[in-house]
Design an enzyme around this catalytic site. Structure first.
Site, PDB file in Angstrom:
ATOM      1  N   THR A  33      -5.940  -1.404  -1.729  1.00  0.00           N
ATOM      2  CA  THR A  33      -7.431  -2.179  -0.790  1.00  0.00           C
ATOM      3  C   THR A  33      -8.074  -0.877  -1.230  1.00  0.00           C
ATOM      4  O   THR A  33      -7.905   0.427  -1.309  1.00  0.00           O
ATOM      5  CB  THR A  33      -6.615  -2.431   0.115  1.00  0.00           C
ATOM      6  OG1 THR A  33      -5.838  -1.207   0.858  1.00  0.00           O
ATOM      7  CG2 THR A  33      -4.606  -3.295  -0.480  1.00  0.00           C
ATOM      8  N   SER A  41       0.675  -1.204  -0.095  1.00  0.00           N
ATOM      9  CA  SER A  41      -0.341  -0.505   0.053  1.00  0.00           C
ATOM     10  C   SER A  41       0.982   1.595   0.259  1.00  0.00           C
ATOM     11  O   SER A  41       0.247   2.423  -0.227  1.00  0.00           O
ATOM     12  CB  SER A  41      -0.424   0.182   0.977  1.00  0.00           C
ATOM     13  OG  SER A  41      -1.787  -1.457   0.767  1.00  0.00           O
ATOM     14  N   GLN A  43     -25.070 -18.775  -1.686  1.00  0.00           N
ATOM     15  CA  GLN A  43     -26.100 -18.767  -0.619  1.00  0.00           C
ATOM     16  C   GLN A  43     -26.949 -18.584  -1.852  1.00  0.00           C
ATOM     17  O   GLN A  43     -28.305 -19.839  -1.265  1.00  0.00           O
ATOM     18  CB  GLN A  43     -26.407 -17.547  -0.231  1.00  0.00           C
ATOM     19  CG  GLN A  43     -27.136 -17.240   1.620  1.00  0.00           C
ATOM     20  CD  GLN A  43     -26.763 -18.420   2.535  1.00  0.00           C
ATOM     21  OE1 GLN A  43     -25.230 -18.206   1.963  1.00  0.00           O
ATOM     22  NE2 GLN A  43     -27.450 -18.863   3.092  1.00  0.00           N
ATOM     23  N   ILE A  44     -27.707 -18.268  -2.890  1.00  0.00           N
ATOM     24  CA  ILE A  44     -28.820 -18.530  -3.203  1.00  0.00           C
ATOM     25  C   ILE A  44     -28.929 -20.183  -4.092  1.00  0.00           C
ATOM     26  O   ILE A  44     -29.711 -21.148  -4.417  1.00  0.00           O
ATOM     27  CB  ILE A  44     -28.780 -17.537  -4.659  1.00  0.00           C
ATOM     28  CG1 ILE A  44     -29.593 -16.390  -3.962  1.00  0.00           C
ATOM     29  CG2 ILE A  44     -29.859 -18.242  -5.279  1.00  0.00           C
ATOM     30  CD1 ILE A  44     -29.634 -15.297  -4.693  1.00  0.00           C
ATOM     31  N   GLU A  72      -4.447  -2.703  -7.104  1.00  0.00           N
ATOM     32  CA  GLU A  72      -4.895  -1.556  -7.720  1.00  0.00           C
ATOM     33  C   GLU A  72      -5.183  -0.832  -6.360  1.00  0.00           C
ATOM     34  O   GLU A  72      -5.594   0.135  -6.740  1.00  0.00           O
ATOM     35  CB  GLU A  72      -4.866  -1.214  -8.434  1.00  0.00           C
ATOM     36  CG  GLU A  72      -4.947  -2.149 -10.082  1.00  0.00           C
ATOM     37  CD  GLU A  72      -4.555  -1.474 -11.366  1.00  0.00           C
ATOM     38  OE1 GLU A  72      -5.161  -0.291 -11.563  1.00  0.00           O
ATOM     39  OE2 GLU A  72      -4.816  -2.113 -12.656  1.00  0.00           O
TER      40      GLU A  72
HETATM   41  C1  LIG Z   1      -3.850 -11.532  -7.842  1.00  0.00           C
HETATM   42  C2  LIG Z   1      -3.121  -9.729  -7.956  1.00  0.00           C
HETATM   43  C3  LIG Z   1      -2.216  -9.120  -8.877  1.00  0.00           C
HETATM   44  C4  LIG Z   1      -1.294  -8.182  -8.395  1.00  0.00           C
HETATM   45  N1  LIG Z   1      -1.087  -7.438  -9.401  1.00  0.00           N
HETATM   46  C5  LIG Z   1      -0.084  -6.635  -9.492  1.00  0.00           C
HETATM   47  C6  LIG Z   1       0.449  -5.973 -10.794  1.00  0.00           C
HETATM   48  O1  LIG Z   1       0.320  -6.311 -11.827  1.00  0.00           O
HETATM   49  N2  LIG Z   1       1.237  -5.146 -10.821  1.00  0.00           N
HETATM   50  C7  LIG Z   1       1.209  -4.932  -8.992  1.00  0.00           C
HETATM   51  O2  LIG Z   1       2.092  -3.390  -9.362  1.00  0.00           O
HETATM   52  N3  LIG Z   1       1.118  -5.127  -8.118  1.00  0.00           N
HETATM   53  C8  LIG Z   1       0.114  -6.040  -8.328  1.00  0.00           C
HETATM   54  N4  LIG Z   1      -0.558  -6.567  -7.159  1.00  0.00           N
HETATM   55  C9  LIG Z   1       0.064  -5.897  -5.608  1.00  0.00           C
HETATM   56  C10 LIG Z   1      -1.207  -5.341  -5.574  1.00  0.00           C
HETATM   57  O3  LIG Z   1      -1.544  -4.692  -5.874  1.00  0.00           O
HETATM   58  C11 LIG Z   1      -0.800  -5.152  -3.402  1.00  0.00           C
HETATM   59  O4  LIG Z   1      -1.146  -6.383  -3.420  1.00  0.00           O
HETATM   60  C12 LIG Z   1      -1.745  -3.962  -2.732  1.00  0.00           C
HETATM   61  O5  LIG Z   1      -1.500  -2.921  -3.346  1.00  0.00           O
HETATM   62  C13 LIG Z   1      -1.760  -3.879  -1.000  1.00  0.00           C
HETATM   63  O6  LIG Z   1      -0.814  -4.150  -0.696  1.00  0.00           O
HETATM   64  P1  LIG Z   1       0.464  -5.505   0.236  1.00  0.00           P
HETATM   65  O7  LIG Z   1      -0.109  -6.570  -1.099  1.00  0.00           O
HETATM   66  O8  LIG Z   1       1.661  -5.343   0.161  1.00  0.00           O
HETATM   67  O9  LIG Z   1      -1.159  -5.070   0.997  1.00  0.00           O
HETATM   68  P2  LIG Z   1      -0.273  -4.318   2.657  1.00  0.00           P
HETATM   69  O10 LIG Z   1      -0.039  -2.971   1.680  1.00  0.00           O
HETATM   70  O11 LIG Z   1       0.305  -4.584   3.268  1.00  0.00           O
HETATM   71  O12 LIG Z   1      -2.239  -3.964   3.417  1.00  0.00           O
HETATM   72  C14 LIG Z   1      -2.067  -5.118   4.539  1.00  0.00           C
HETATM   73  C15 LIG Z   1      -3.314  -4.693   4.776  1.00  0.00           C
HETATM   74  O13 LIG Z   1      -3.057  -3.411   5.459  1.00  0.00           O
HETATM   75  C16 LIG Z   1      -3.789  -2.518   5.508  1.00  0.00           C
HETATM   76  N5  LIG Z   1      -3.495  -1.090   4.845  1.00  0.00           N
HETATM   77  C17 LIG Z   1      -1.589  -0.817   4.816  1.00  0.00           C
HETATM   78  N6  LIG Z   1      -1.682   0.716   4.831  1.00  0.00           N
HETATM   79  C18 LIG Z   1      -3.260   1.363   5.413  1.00  0.00           C
HETATM   80  C19 LIG Z   1      -3.585   2.466   5.937  1.00  0.00           C
HETATM   81  N7  LIG Z   1      -3.055   3.712   5.610  1.00  0.00           N
HETATM   82  N8  LIG Z   1      -4.717   2.918   6.496  1.00  0.00           N
HETATM   83  C20 LIG Z   1      -5.462   1.633   6.493  1.00  0.00           C
HETATM   84  N9  LIG Z   1      -5.511   0.225   6.076  1.00  0.00           N
HETATM   85  C21 LIG Z   1      -4.198   0.048   5.941  1.00  0.00           C
HETATM   86  C22 LIG Z   1      -4.422  -2.837   3.397  1.00  0.00           C
HETATM   87  O14 LIG Z   1      -5.477  -2.075   3.306  1.00  0.00           O
HETATM   88  C23 LIG Z   1      -4.482  -4.039   3.816  1.00  0.00           C
HETATM   89  O15 LIG Z   1      -5.900  -4.435   4.715  1.00  0.00           O
HETATM   90  C24 LIG Z   1      -1.536  -7.282  -7.329  1.00  0.00           C
HETATM   91  C25 LIG Z   1      -1.682  -8.484  -6.464  1.00  0.00           C
HETATM   92  C26 LIG Z   1      -2.492 -10.042  -6.247  1.00  0.00           C
HETATM   93  C27 LIG Z   1      -3.427 -10.276  -4.806  1.00  0.00           C
END
Ligand SMILES: Cc1cc2nc3c(=O)[nH]c(=O)nc-3n(C[C@H](O)[C@H](O)[C@H](O)COP(=O)(O)OP(=O)(O)OC[C@H]3O[C@@H](n4cnc5c(N)ncnc54)[C@H](O)[C@@H]3O)c2cc1C
Length: 380
Positions: A365, A132, A336-337, A363
């Protein structure tokens, strides 16, 4: 105000729907099980112009706008979210980064084959320690011999293994924080650039997700996109467009899940009549259809604003937030349905549910979308 697609847009929608029904639907579960994005499918998508939807014909694209693009991603995702996701990462992340910020030479060399579907694109922002908080990027690019030596890794990259071209960001001046991050174009032939661990995922399984590694990878300066230090800002702008595609992906998944539930509710008999005759089921269907319509309107609003060259940061985030959470809710109701059958792989409901969850994560969360929206509201 016009809430109808134009005749041409409706034709695009119909032709993608037909394509998805004939070329994708028969393979959905096979590709899900094998976690495989078919090369053959990519070539067929290219023939339809779906690998270069939003780029001018002069660059090998289909010359369409974001309204058409959102409609196309919705129609692909209505049948298979994985296909929608891979097509979206290729179009609005990788290719669009080069189209929006690249030089004419970069466009000719990289965008044209991407838009024509001869090359497949990926986009790398996320790192193991920078999700994030993308400003926490640790991949570094150090000046060397008129170019850059890049070291580090990106994870969760869509199309990472099958891609030919990757746009990724790296730190070029640590002291400048997010203004010290720059974007580069990598191609698979570069020494020191390789894909690595493929993720075994809950959903979106036919869309390949893997990490990439840079080991002293030499990148010529001509592959830097835009000026030094602009990479982070570029990435945020690219995400404004990308989030419209994730919103459309969500609408498509929700629509597919809803249609499956509607169909099943008319077929399944309990207490001597179809379950669709029970008010409890009817209320669910009514809520699902209403939420999908609202999500689609938000998505098309953001798309239309983008086509009108307006800023869409708030509208893209709102569409992505609402549509993705709608997709999760609607696909859960679809399970569920379907009752116990919805929990099995004999019916499509469980896959829509698994696929939908990615939409609230990729892209940015849902939590990050709320932060983006709040920031826009507070600065108004
Ligand atoms: C199938 C898939 C495809 C993807 N494709 C790409 C891609 O092509 N290119 C690319 O660059 N990335 C890609 N991603 C990565 C995706 O964008 C990240 O997983 C996403 O941005 C979240 O980062 P993280 O997984 O490190 O979670 P984290 O950032 O570690 O977040 C963990 C939790 O903490 C919460 N959180 C973090 N910061 C805050 C805050 N300030 N306030 C409140 N809550 C917070 C988050 O919302 C989440 O619930 C992909 C991910 C998946 C699963």
């Amino acid at each position: 105000m016009n809430f109808e697609l134009s005749e041409e847009q409706q034709q695009v929608k119909n032709s993608v729907r037909e394509f998805a029904e004939s070329e994708i639907r028969p393979h959905v579960m096979e590709w899900d099980e094998s976690q495989h994005f078919s090369d053959d499918l990519r070539l067929k998508l290219a023939e339809l112009g779906l690998m270069g939807v939003i780029f001018p014909e002069a660059y090998g694209g289909a010359g369409m706008g974001y309204v058409e693009y959102a409609t196309i991603i919705e129609e692909l995702a209505r049948v298979d979210g994985s296909v929608g996701l891979s097509v979206a990462a290729h179009n609005s992340l990788c290719s669009n980064h080069i189209y929006t910020f690249g030089t004419e030479e970069q466009k000719q060399k990289y965008l044209v084959p991407l838009a024509q579907g001869e090359a497949f694109g990926a986009w790398g922002l996320t790192e193991p320690q920078a999700g994030s908080d993308a400003s926490g990027t640790r991949t570094t690019a150090i000046r060397s011999n008129g170019g850059w030596k890049v070291s580090g890794a990106k994870n969760f990259i869509t199309n990472a293994i099958c891609c030919n071209t990757l746009v990724a960001v790296a730190v070029t001046d640590k002291a400048k924080g997010n203004k010290g991050i720059s974007a580069f174009i990598f191609d698979k032939s570069m020494e020191g650039f390789r894909s690595d661990k493929k993720e075994n995922k809950l959903g979106m399984r036919a869309s390949e997700t893997a990490s990439v590694v840079f080991e002293d990878c030499y990148v010529p300066d001509e592959n830097r996109v835009g000026s030094e230090g602009e990479g982070f800002l570029q990435a945020m702008q690219i995400l404004d467009g990308g989030r419209i595609s994730i919103a459309a992906l969500s609408v498509g998944i929700a629509q597919g899940a809803y249609e499956a539930a509607l169909r099943y509710s008319k077929e399944r008999q309990q207490f001597g009549k179809p379950i669709s005759e029970f008010e409890g089921i009817q209320f669910k269907l009514a809520d699902m259809a209403t939420q999908i319509e609202a999500a689609r309107l938000l998505t098309l609003q953001a798309a239309a604003l983008k086509d009108a060259h307006c800023g869409t940061t708030r509208q893209s985030a709102m569409a992505k937030l609402f549509a993705s959470e709608t997709a999760v809710r609607v696909s859960e109701e679809s399970v569920q349905i379907h009752g116990g059958y919805g929990y099995t792989k004999d019916y499509p409901a469980e896959k829509y549910w698994r696929d939908s969850k990615l939409c609230t994560i990729g892209e940015g969360t849902s939590e990050i979308q709320r932060l983006v929206i709040a920031k826009q509201l507070l600065k108004a």
